[in-house]
Design a protein around this motif. Sequence first.
Motif, short mmCIF file in Angstrom:
data_model
loop_
_atom_site.label_atom_id
_atom_site.label_comp_id
_atom_site.label_asym_id
_atom_site.label_seq_id
_atom_site.Cartn_x
_atom_site.Cartn_y
_atom_site.Cartn_z
N GLU A 136 2.55 -14.96 -1.89
CA GLU A 136 1.67 -14.25 -1.40
C GLU A 136 2.12 -13.47 -0.14
O GLU A 136 1.94 -12.20 0.06
CB GLU A 136 0.45 -14.97 -1.08
N ASP A 137 2.95 -14.12 0.78
CA ASP A 137 3.58 -13.55 1.71
C ASP A 137 4.35 -12.37 1.37
O ASP A 137 4.44 -11.27 2.23
CB ASP A 137 4.21 -14.47 2.66
N ASN A 138 5.35 -12.62 0.47
CA ASN A 138 6.15 -11.58 -0.10
C ASN A 138 5.34 -10.08 -0.34
O ASN A 138 5.59 -9.00 -0.03
CB ASN A 138 7.06 -11.97 -1.25
N LEU A 139 4.07 -10.37 -1.16
CA LEU A 139 3.37 -9.32 -1.62
C LEU A 139 2.68 -8.84 -0.38
O LEU A 139 2.64 -7.52 -0.19
CB LEU A 139 2.19 -9.75 -2.45
N ARG A 140 2.33 -9.49 0.85
CA ARG A 140 1.94 -9.04 1.95
C ARG A 140 2.93 -7.99 2.84
O ARG A 140 2.48 -6.97 3.34
CB ARG A 140 1.52 -10.30 3.01
N VAL A 141 4.07 -8.55 2.61
CA VAL A 141 4.97 -7.82 3.35
C VAL A 141 5.14 -6.21 2.36
O VAL A 141 5.32 -5.32 3.32
CB VAL A 141 6.61 -8.36 3.22
N GLY A 142 5.12 -6.30 1.23
CA GLY A 142 5.23 -5.20 0.71
C GLY A 142 4.02 -4.26 0.89
O GLY A 142 4.28 -2.99 0.91
N GLY A 143 2.99 -4.74 1.22
CA GLY A 143 1.67 -3.94 1.61
C GLY A 143 1.49 -3.60 2.98
O GLY A 143 0.41 -3.10 3.48
N LEU A 144 2.33 -4.00 3.98
CA LEU A 144 2.34 -3.97 5.18
C LEU A 144 2.18 -2.27 5.64
O LEU A 144 1.39 -1.98 6.73
CB LEU A 144 3.57 -4.10 5.98
N ILE A 145 2.55 -1.48 4.84
CA ILE A 145 2.26 0.10 5.12
C ILE A 145 0.85 0.38 4.71
O ILE A 145 0.45 1.56 5.17
CB ILE A 145 3.31 1.13 4.87
N GLN A 146 0.07 -0.30 4.06
CA GLN A 146 -1.28 0.09 3.63
C GLN A 146 -2.13 -0.54 4.57
O GLN A 146 -1.84 -1.44 5.11
CB GLN A 146 -1.53 -0.48 2.15
N ALA A 147 -3.42 0.00 4.31
CA ALA A 147 -4.44 -0.60 5.24
C ALA A 147 -4.58 -2.10 4.99
O ALA A 147 -4.61 -2.28 3.77
CB ALA A 147 -5.82 0.16 5.18
N VAL A 148 -5.09 -2.84 5.80
CA VAL A 148 -5.33 -4.41 5.58
C VAL A 148 -6.28 -4.26 4.16
O VAL A 148 -6.35 -5.40 3.43
CB VAL A 148 -5.64 -5.08 6.68
N THR A 149 -7.46 -3.53 4.27
CA THR A 149 -8.57 -3.58 3.64
C THR A 149 -8.16 -3.31 2.05
O THR A 149 -8.79 -3.58 1.08
CB THR A 149 -9.85 -2.61 3.87
N ASN A 150 -6.86 -3.05 1.82
CA ASN A 150 -6.35 -2.57 0.61
C ASN A 150 -5.66 -3.57 -0.26
O ASN A 150 -5.47 -3.73 -1.33
CB ASN A 150 -5.41 -1.18 0.59
N TYR A 151 -5.36 -4.83 0.63
CA TYR A 151 -4.55 -5.72 0.06
C TYR A 151 -4.96 -6.46 -1.17
O TYR A 151 -4.15 -6.53 -2.07
CB TYR A 151 -4.12 -6.86 1.26
N LYS A 152 -6.28 -6.91 -0.96
CA LYS A 152 -6.70 -7.83 -2.21
C LYS A 152 -6.81 -6.86 -3.46
O LYS A 152 -6.41 -7.49 -4.47
CB LYS A 152 -8.00 -8.17 -1.94
N ASP A 153 -7.01 -5.63 -3.39
CA ASP A 153 -7.23 -4.83 -4.67
C ASP A 153 -5.64 -4.56 -5.14
O ASP A 153 -5.36 -4.57 -6.43
CB ASP A 153 -7.78 -3.29 -4.20
N ASP A 154 -4.68 -4.16 -4.42
CA ASP A 154 -3.34 -4.10 -4.46
C ASP A 154 -2.55 -5.39 -5.26
O ASP A 154 -1.88 -5.24 -6.13
CB ASP A 154 -2.40 -3.55 -3.44
N ARG A 155 -3.00 -6.57 -4.54
CA ARG A 155 -2.55 -7.79 -5.09
C ARG A 155 -3.20 -8.28 -6.44
O ARG A 155 -2.43 -8.65 -7.30
CB ARG A 155 -2.93 -9.12 -4.04
#
Length: 234
Positions: free
Chosen positions: A94-113
């Motif tokens: 999960e943290d690796n995926l979070r690192v990938g998503g750092l340039i996106q808005a936090v609100t996008n995280y769950k949908d992208d994951r």
Amino acid sequence: MLELKNLSCGYGAFEAVHDLSLALRPGSITGLLGANGAGKSSTLMCVAGHVSQKSGSMLFDGEDIGALDPMERVRRGIAISPEGRRLFKDLTVEDNLRVGGLIQAVTNYKDDRDRVISLFPRLGERLTSLAGNLSGGEQQMLAIGRALMTRPRLIMIDELSLGLMPKVIDLCYRALLKLRDEGMTVLLVEQNTERVLKIADDVCVLESGRVVWQGSAEAARNDSQLTAAYLGMH
């Protein structure tokens, strides 16, 4: 979408790629093929901003990206799943995926994951596991998933099937076809040339850093001289 014009790149004084011209069509899969040392990985890493561009130009959506740093290229929509995967092995999936998503808005995280997990359900079962404890196949899924978390329009994948079991390779290739169907552009470096030729739209073959063949994957499949001489197929 991506157009390389007379691109030369390399490391220090060493030039790994010479005068490469290549255009990727939006929503297509392009296979970049050739033997070890042909310049395939250097090409991908140059587009990503990690290898020095020595001459020529790189255009993305018509804009020259040669002077942009790697992070800005990611922001523009270019992502790479590098050779060797280069995961943060002491972090969880999960943290690796979070690192990938750092340039996106936090609100996008769950949908992208959730989108990544829909492509690779196994990752959903391993979210709390350390990346270093994953199998090779799971690590490859995570490397691709981390790249997808940036919401790219172009994803570059280096050595997709290296060391993986056939079942995992099948899963990864199905994911690539789905991404293409959704409109993503894919640049794929792969040793398994037969596999690439089955799914790619276009092919570029390198030898010693130079283009020796370009065209459709269908034309490549039907060119027995090409497949025997450069792709190790008979």
